[in-house]
Design an enzyme around this catalytic site. Structure first.
Site: not given
Ligand code: NAD
Length: 438
Positions: A11, A35, A121, A152, A155, A208, A260
């Site tokens: 995201v 990263k 989320t 929303f 991936e 969702n 998700c």
């Molecule tokens: N992946 C999806 O398709 C999607 C879609 C909609 C919503 N979401 C929501 O969005 C949020 C993120 O999901 P994601 O899949 O991108 O997560 P992810 O696990 O891919 O990425 C999270 C990132 O945050 C970093 N992180 C953790 N703690 C941190 C901190 N204290 N400071 C800075 N960076 C930090 C991690 O190193 C990681 O790179 C979640 O709540 C998820 O439910 C995800």
């Protein structure tokens, strides 16, 4: 606008790149230094169509930068977006530790008014809770506002979704903050839906949960179709033509997975439980989904009797095509179960093998050549509908195998294609195709 995105996962990275593309000055912060180093070299840590190209374009035109230093990112930001993970704890509740840690850092470094937007989320009430947490720990005397902006994107089509979303949901009790966040998204030209903070938080979980319900519903229909001789693909098409139902998310298969739906459905059951509501319907959706992951194994056992010593070729490992995300992918449960039943498992996936190696049973072997994976196999399991898999010639594949037997968990082929290929073909919610030996 000066924008800081905290968390550069699926995201955060996609959002940061897209905000830069529409002209904002974006700083992305992540605690993962490897990263950040990789991102600075122009390498995307995730597979997402068009992401790396767009990212490099914006790095080169000076709109996008990456850092692990909170001070650099927060000091000058007008908008700070929180996009860190909210995984589920053992009991299903959302784990807010990463959001809390971000809040502590914002409180430490924020020096002037900014809008803090939670994109992650999060359970209802979290924006309020995080706002209070920041206020309590502020080091510099400054004002800020909170806005809930649930994400929303999907991936595999994340960039496209960011530019073409159906709506942008914004929830806040500050009209000043809402106006700033509307301005931030203006170039996307997507309609806004403005509401209060708690409703915005709830919209994400409700959306969702509803989509997951559609998937479990069609999977239940699929089971009945198999028993009454109907074809679930036609049933879904016929249902979906009714605009009240809609054609999306009516694809029968081995269930939903990913980062998700599994966690958000569990979290919503917990959110309901916290206010003494038993969300029975959603509990059933989850139960149906867990059961659905066993569908191909049950079919294989009833075909072979016993899977021990069988060589099983797995096609597709990621939870869906066009992503390398293995979180809650059906392949994890299915390969584990096959190995526990004594089968030997060899797997193909076009992009996610390196991620898969980290989490699949160590007895699974891998190969990026799809034909070599199928060679001499007793049967094939199709778990992800990648184009590379949908394009295989079933007749040629069948000749490579010891037995031309396919268990297709994503209904990648028509029954006519399977008949013409002279293979045994078992799919979801449709009649089995058995070779004619006459
Ligand atoms: N992946 C999806 O398709 C999607 C879609 C909609 C919503 N979401 C929501 O969005 C949020 C993120 O999901 P994601 O899949 O991108 O997560 P992810 O696990 O891919 O990425 C999270 C990132 O945050 C970093 N992180 C953790 N703690 C941190 C901190 N204290 N400071 C800075 N960076 C930090 C991690 O190193 C990681 O790179 C979640 O709540 C998820 O439910 C995800």
């Amino acid at each position: 606008m000066k924008v800081t995105v905290i968390g550069t996962g699926y995201v955060g990275l996609v959002s940061g790149v897209c905000y830069a593309e529409i002209g904002h000055e974006v700083t992305c912060i992540d605690v993962n230094q490897d990263k950040i180093a990789q991102l600075r070299k122009g390498k995307s840590p995730i597979f997402e169509p068009n992401l790396e190209e767009l990212m490099n374009k914006n790095i080169h035109n000076g709109k996008l930068q990456f850092t692990d230093n909170y001070l650099d990112g927060i000091e000058h930001a007008e908008v700070i977006l929180i996009a860190v993970g909210t995984p589920c704890k053992q009991d299903g509740t959302a784990d807010l530790q990463f959001v809390e840690s971000v809040a502590a850092n914002i409180a430490l470094y924020i020096k002037k008014y900014a809008v803090i937007v939670i994109k992650s989320t999060v359970p209802v009430g979290t924006n309020h809770y995080i706002g209070e947490l920041i206020k309590k720990n502020l080091v510099h005397d400054t004002d800020f506002d909170m806005v809930s902006n649930p994400e929303f994107l999907r991936e595999g089509t994340a960039i496209k979704d960011t530019f073409n979303g159906d709506r942008i949901v914004l929830g806040s009790d500050s009209s000043k903050a809402l106006a700033i966040v509307e301005e931030l998204h203006k170039q996307f030209n997507i309609p806004y839906f403005l509401t209060d903070t708690r409703s915005a938080e709830m919209i994400k979980y409700a959306a969702n949960a509803f989509l997951a319900t559609k998937i479990s519903f069609i999977n239940e229909i699929a089971k009945i179709c198999e028993k009454v001789g109907a074809n679930v693909e036609d049933v879904a098409l016929g249902m979906g033509k009714d605009k009240r139902i809609g054609e999306h998310f009516l694809k029968a298969g081995i269930g939903y997975g990913g980062s998700c739906f599994p966690k958000d459905t569990k979290a919503l059951v917990q959110i309901a439980g916290n206010v003494e509501h038993d969300f029975e319907l959603l509990r059933s959706v989850i139960k149906v989904n867990i059961g659905q992951q066993q569908a191909l194994i049950e079919k294989a056992i009833s075909y072979f009797g016993d899977l021990s010593e069988k060589k099983i070729a797995i096609l597709g490992l990621s939870f869906k095509p066009n992503t390398d995300d293995m979180r809650d992918a059906a392949s994890v449960v299915i390969t584990d179960k096959l190995i526990s039943l004594g089968a030997s498992v060899i797997a193909y996936d076009p992009v996610t093998i390196e991620n898969a190696k980290k989490i699949l049973n160590p007895r699974v072997t891998f190969n990026t050549n799809i034909n070599e994976v199928m060679y001499d196999a007793d049967c094939v399991f199709i778990l992800t509908e990648w184009d590379q898999i949908k394009q295989i010639d079933l007749r040629v594949a069948g000749r490579l195998m010891k037995n031309p037997v396919f268990f297709d968990g994503r209904n990648c082929f028509t029954l006519e294609e399977a008949q013409r290929a002279e293979i045994d073909y078992f799919s979801i919610g449709r009649s089995a195709v058995i070779r004619n030996f006459d």
